[in-house]
Scaffold this motif. Structure first.
Motif, PDB file in Angstrom:
ATOM      1  N   ASN A 197       5.468   3.968   8.511  1.00  0.00           N
ATOM      2  CA  ASN A 197       5.896   4.508   7.224  1.00  0.00           C
ATOM      3  C   ASN A 197       4.667   4.940   6.430  1.00  0.00           C
ATOM      4  O   ASN A 197       3.628   4.283   6.484  1.00  0.00           O
ATOM      5  CB  ASN A 197       6.680   3.470   6.420  1.00  0.00           C
ATOM      6  N   LEU A 198       4.793   6.011   5.693  1.00  0.00           N
ATOM      7  CA  LEU A 198       3.676   6.537   4.921  1.00  0.00           C
ATOM      8  C   LEU A 198       4.045   6.652   3.452  1.00  0.00           C
ATOM      9  O   LEU A 198       5.199   6.937   3.105  1.00  0.00           O
ATOM     10  CB  LEU A 198       3.261   7.918   5.424  1.00  0.00           C
ATOM     11  N   ILE A 199       3.054   6.430   2.596  1.00  0.00           N
ATOM     12  CA  ILE A 199       3.208   6.707   1.171  1.00  0.00           C
ATOM     13  C   ILE A 199       2.005   7.530   0.738  1.00  0.00           C
ATOM     14  O   ILE A 199       0.873   7.267   1.138  1.00  0.00           O
ATOM     15  CB  ILE A 199       3.336   5.415   0.338  1.00  0.00           C
ATOM     16  N   VAL A 200       2.266   8.574  -0.040  1.00  0.00           N
ATOM     17  CA  VAL A 200       1.226   9.521  -0.432  1.00  0.00           C
ATOM     18  C   VAL A 200       0.922   9.328  -1.911  1.00  0.00           C
ATOM     19  O   VAL A 200       1.833   9.308  -2.743  1.00  0.00           O
ATOM     20  CB  VAL A 200       1.672  10.975  -0.168  1.00  0.00           C
ATOM     21  N   ASP A 201      -0.360   9.198  -2.218  1.00  0.00           N
ATOM     22  CA  ASP A 201      -0.794   9.111  -3.607  1.00  0.00           C
ATOM     23  C   ASP A 201      -1.770  10.250  -3.876  1.00  0.00           C
ATOM     24  O   ASP A 201      -2.413  10.767  -2.954  1.00  0.00           O
ATOM     25  CB  ASP A 201      -1.473   7.763  -3.867  1.00  0.00           C
ATOM     26  N   LEU A 202      -1.876  10.637  -5.130  1.00  0.00           N
ATOM     27  CA  LEU A 202      -2.761  11.741  -5.519  1.00  0.00           C
ATOM     28  C   LEU A 202      -3.875  11.206  -6.400  1.00  0.00           C
ATOM     29  O   LEU A 202      -3.622  10.595  -7.441  1.00  0.00           O
ATOM     30  CB  LEU A 202      -1.978  12.817  -6.277  1.00  0.00           C
ATOM     31  N   TRP A 203      -5.102  11.405  -5.961  1.00  0.00           N
ATOM     32  CA  TRP A 203      -6.285  11.080  -6.756  1.00  0.00           C
ATOM     33  C   TRP A 203      -6.893  12.384  -7.253  1.00  0.00           C
ATOM     34  O   TRP A 203      -6.925  13.388  -6.536  1.00  0.00           O
ATOM     35  CB  TRP A 203      -7.312  10.308  -5.940  1.00  0.00           C
ATOM     36  N   THR A 204      -7.375  12.370  -8.456  1.00  0.00           N
ATOM     37  CA  THR A 204      -7.919  13.581  -9.067  1.00  0.00           C
ATOM     38  C   THR A 204      -9.435  13.449  -9.229  1.00  0.00           C
ATOM     39  O   THR A 204     -10.038  12.430  -8.900  1.00  0.00           O
ATOM     40  CB  THR A 204      -7.266  13.835 -10.433  1.00  0.00           C
TER      41      THR A 204
ATOM     42  N   THR B  58      -1.300   6.111   2.864  1.00  0.00           N
ATOM     43  CA  THR B  58      -1.340   4.703   3.251  1.00  0.00           C
ATOM     44  C   THR B  58      -0.186   4.405   4.196  1.00  0.00           C
ATOM     45  O   THR B  58       0.962   4.767   3.911  1.00  0.00           O
ATOM     46  CB  THR B  58      -1.241   3.802   2.013  1.00  0.00           C
ATOM     47  N   GLY B  59      -0.492   3.783   5.308  1.00  0.00           N
ATOM     48  CA  GLY B  59       0.517   3.450   6.301  1.00  0.00           C
ATOM     49  C   GLY B  59       1.016   2.022   6.157  1.00  0.00           C
ATOM     50  O   GLY B  59       0.242   1.107   5.871  1.00  0.00           O
ATOM     51  N   HIS B  60       2.315   1.838   6.333  1.00  0.00           N
ATOM     52  CA  HIS B  60       2.949   0.525   6.334  1.00  0.00           C
ATOM     53  C   HIS B  60       3.638   0.343   7.685  1.00  0.00           C
ATOM     54  O   HIS B  60       4.371   1.225   8.139  1.00  0.00           O
ATOM     55  CB  HIS B  60       3.977   0.409   5.217  1.00  0.00           C
ATOM     56  N   PHE B  61       3.437  -0.802   8.295  1.00  0.00           N
ATOM     57  CA  PHE B  61       4.072  -1.071   9.580  1.00  0.00           C
ATOM     58  C   PHE B  61       4.111  -2.580   9.812  1.00  0.00           C
ATOM     59  O   PHE B  61       3.402  -3.352   9.145  1.00  0.00           O
ATOM     60  CB  PHE B  61       3.328  -0.379  10.723  1.00  0.00           C
ATOM     61  N   VAL B  62       4.939  -2.991  10.752  1.00  0.00           N
ATOM     62  CA  VAL B  62       5.059  -4.402  11.120  1.00  0.00           C
ATOM     63  C   VAL B  62       4.359  -4.593  12.458  1.00  0.00           C
ATOM     64  O   VAL B  62       4.659  -3.891  13.428  1.00  0.00           O
ATOM     65  CB  VAL B  62       6.539  -4.825  11.218  1.00  0.00           C
ATOM     66  N   ASP B  63       3.397  -5.528  12.514  1.00  0.00           N
ATOM     67  CA  ASP B  63       2.619  -5.706  13.734  1.00  0.00           C
ATOM     68  C   ASP B  63       3.376  -6.554  14.747  1.00  0.00           C
ATOM     69  O   ASP B  63       4.519  -6.962  14.522  1.00  0.00           O
ATOM     70  CB  ASP B  63       1.246  -6.311  13.421  1.00  0.00           C
ATOM     71  N   GLU B  64       2.740  -6.830  15.871  1.00  0.00           N
ATOM     72  CA  GLU B  64       3.394  -7.545  16.957  1.00  0.00           C
ATOM     73  C   GLU B  64       3.716  -8.993  16.590  1.00  0.00           C
ATOM     74  O   GLU B  64       4.549  -9.624  17.230  1.00  0.00           O
ATOM     75  CB  GLU B  64       2.514  -7.522  18.201  1.00  0.00           C
ATOM     76  N   ASN B  65       3.065  -9.510  15.536  1.00  0.00           N
ATOM     77  CA  ASN B  65       3.340 -10.867  15.057  1.00  0.00           C
ATOM     78  C   ASN B  65       4.365 -10.888  13.931  1.00  0.00           C
ATOM     79  O   ASN B  65       4.532 -11.896  13.271  1.00  0.00           O
ATOM     80  CB  ASN B  65       2.043 -11.538  14.595  1.00  0.00           C
ATOM     81  N   TRP B  66       5.010  -9.777  13.703  1.00  0.00           N
ATOM     82  CA  TRP B  66       6.031  -9.628  12.660  1.00  0.00           C
ATOM     83  C   TRP B  66       5.460  -9.908  11.267  1.00  0.00           C
ATOM     84  O   TRP B  66       6.053 -10.601  10.459  1.00  0.00           O
ATOM     85  CB  TRP B  66       7.246 -10.508  12.954  1.00  0.00           C
ATOM     86  N   LYS B  67       4.288  -9.337  11.029  1.00  0.00           N
ATOM     87  CA  LYS B  67       3.652  -9.388   9.724  1.00  0.00           C
ATOM     88  C   LYS B  67       3.513  -7.965   9.191  1.00  0.00           C
ATOM     89  O   LYS B  67       3.176  -7.038   9.931  1.00  0.00           O
ATOM     90  CB  LYS B  67       2.271 -10.046   9.802  1.00  0.00           C
TER      91      LYS B  67
END
Length: 625
Positions: A148-155, A166-175
């Motif tokens: 999953n991705l979330i996009v932010d804008l810096w000026t 920024t990427g969000h994901f669940v690893d092999e240890n379910w974290k």
């Protein structure tokens, strides 16, 4: 007369045959290890009177033990590496290595250190970046779920802007893991396809084109056309998109900021009065002492301290108002003790402050889930959003004209947010075995009354549609390049050719056959996993509950649903985390960063995030810059 040490060549004065300036100091120079050359040699060999006395002290059980460490050999490469690490972790400018003060300081510490150039430090930073990137990539390669991705804008002060993905994901240890993946320079941020290209670059860079599940693109910097184009492109590339409903249009932290600033702005006059009163006290130690004395005389029980707010943090304004309101009796009498104080806060003003603080408290508590040690899973946002929605709905119809006029624009802001993400919030909370559909049914009955049934059915249909995609996922045909799809507005073929040469329209034939198979097989899978999960009893609502850990323990019972849960529960809803949740201004890069090459800037920002969190996958608290 003078004597010269044969080891270090230092000279000493002495007078032969006299007690004044005799030869004892010459002996101590050797026996006590004052001579640096002799001391280093004896430490290296483990011999000599100094080492012998240290060993005697250790064997005799003396409380004072002399420990001498073997000196490390100077390593210029190691020094350059540590210098690069320091620059990454503390945002020091690269050109600090050319500063005269820094060079003198480094030479005083180690004369052998050859101060490196900017190019050498930059090269070492890139080496660190690629090393840490490979570690993150190794973690991603072991992930069975989606990204999953979330996009932010810096000026910046220049015309360019920067998309931080920024990427969000669940690893092999379910974290749950959260990593800054890329920093993409946007030379034309107002372009409708700028963010599509940024997302495409990120997916290509991490070899994750087929793993994207959902993404968030805030409406504060992406207009409706941009979001629709991005939604359309993503819906063609991802089978899980629920007709584009997995595009989050608003950042949760920005929503709370907008609500808080709107509420404060509509009471600007009374807030300014409180700010003046607090500054009047806090800027003078004598006035503060008189204020405390008056507080004791009036027996005000509050233990809070007055605080002056920081306009860059909206929570400090709330803290200023809540602390000042507890001393309203003291402020009312302060003019009798200090004639310079102008009493300008009436009881009606304090009543407005009390009402305002009630709503700011609601937003403040909702933001606190983003200040936890570990980034929250998506299911945790539904209850907070529901509480805000219900409170604002009830307040709008209040008989108090001040309350209704204050909350009407707040409800408008929240409704825009709710319409864009209520499906994601609802599906996520269903994946929590403590609530499932029950909390959705309860909440929607409060929010929608007689229309609740239609809203509940929409969630159920969306849930089953998403589950069907996981249960029966047809093999996708070879797709064109993601970037080519953007430029061509994702043109798709209008027909397919049968092996015998007959043309089959996509509206009939193979596509309909896939739908027919999905309907049949989907019913079987729903009865075996999704329905079974929903029909089981709710788990007890314990405070410390690891929802991802529960799915990891039950993945053998619900293999398909567990995979779906890992993707849904890692959908990002906020670009901000930690103390930055309360920021009233967006992130702005300084000139030291914007003057760098794009690759170097990305390396600095990403490497800092990875090093602070641990590239191997251990989640932790981090603060961006």
């Amino acid at each position: 007369m003078r004597a010269c040490c044969n080891q270090c060549k230092k000279s000493f004065s002495y007078i032969s045959g006299a007690k004044i300036s005799g030869t004892s100091h010459l002996k101590r120079h050797i026996t006590l290890g004052i001579c640096p050359v002799y001391r280093h040699r004896q430490v290296a060999e483990g011999s000599g009177p100094l080492m012998m006395s240290a060993r005697r002290a250790e064997t005799s059980g003396s409380r004072t033990k002399v420990r001498r460490k073997r000196p490390h050999a100077f390593n210029g490469d190691s020094c350059c590496h540590e210098l690069a690490m320091m620059i990454i972790m503390h945002d020091y400018p690269l050109h600090m290595v050319e500063h005269l003060g820094f060079r003198d300081f480094a030479l005083a510490l180690q004369p052998q250190f050859n101060i490196t150039s900017i190019a050498a430090v930059e090269e070492e930073i890139m080496r660190i970046y690629f090393r840490e990137k490979q570690r993150v990539l190794d973690v991603l390669n072991e992930v069975s779920g989606c990204l999953n991705l979330i996009v932010d804008l810096w000026t910046s002060d220049q015309s360019s802007a920067y998309a931080v993905l920024t990427g969000h994901f669940v690893d092999e240890n379910w974290k749950l893991q959260r990593r800054i993946m890329n920093v993409v320079t946007l030379h034309y941020p107002e372009s409708d396809t700028a963010y599509c290209h940024a997302i495409a670059y990120c997916l290509n860079d991490w070899c994750s084109e087929g793993k994207l599940f959902a993404f968030a693109l805030d409406r504060s910097f992406a207009n409706e056309t941009t979001r629709e184009i991005t939604r359309y492109i993503l819906s063609l590339r991802s089978p899980f998109i629920l007709s584009g409903q997995l595009l989050i249009n608003s950042c949760y932290a920005r929503l709370l900021k907008d609500l808080a600033l709107e509420a404060i702005g509509r009471n600007k006059e009374v807030v300014e009065k409180v700010r003046y009163s607090v500054k009047f006290i806090k800027t003078s130690p004598g006035r503060e002492q008189s204020f405390n004395n008056l507080k004791e005389q009036l027996q005000v029980p509050s233990t809070k301290d007055l605080v002056v707010d920081d306009l860059a943090k909206w929570n400090t304004t709330y803290q200023m108002l809540i602390s000042a309101s507890e001393f309203k009796e003291v402020f009312a009498c302060l003019d009798t003790f200090d004639p310079e104080y102008r009493p300008n806060l009436s009881m009606q003003d304090w009543g407005k402050i009390k009402t305002l603080c009630g709503y700011l408290k609601l937003f403040y508590e909702a933001a606190n889930i983003l200040t936890l040690p570990v980034y929250p899973t998506t299911n945790m946002f539904f209850q907070e959003a529901f509480k805000i929605h219900l409170e604002l709905m009830n307040s709008v119809v209040s008989e108090d004209p001040f309350v209704s006029s204050l909350t009407k624009p707040l409800l408008d802001i929240f409704t825009t947010y709710w319409e864009g993400c209520n499906m994601v919030l609802a599906v996520a909370v269903v994946m929590d075995p403590r609530f499932k559909m029950k909390l959705v049914e309860f909440s929607f009955s409060k929010l929608y009354g007689q229309d609740a049934e239609a809203w509940i059915k929409a969630v159920e249909d969306g849930l089953r549609e998403l589950y069907l995609e996981y249960a029966v996922l047809p093999l996708p045909p070879p797709a064109p390049s993601f970037i080519e799809g953007i430029d061509a507005v994702a043109a798709t073929p209008l027909s397919a050719v049968h092996e015998d040469g007959f043309l089959l329209s996509n509206s009939v034939g193979v596509t309909d056959f896939d739908i027919y198979l999905s309907d049949i097989m989907g019913e079987q899978h729903m009865g075996s996993e999704l329905d079974q999960y929903l029909e089981e009893s709710l788990l007890p609502r314990v405070h410390e509950f690891d929802v991802l850990g529960w799915w990891g323990e039950n993945k053998s019972r619900f293999p398909t649903l567990a995979k779906m849960a890992s993707d849904v529960l890692s959908i990002p809803l906020s670009t901000a985390y930690g103390e930055s949740v309360f920021d009233t201004r967006g992130r702005k890069l300084d000139r030291n960063h914007t003057s760098l090459k794009d690759a170097t800037l990305q390396a600095l920002i990403c490497a800092k995030d990875w090093l602070r969190q641990g590239s191997s996958g251990t989640p932790g608290t981090f603060r961006l810059f």
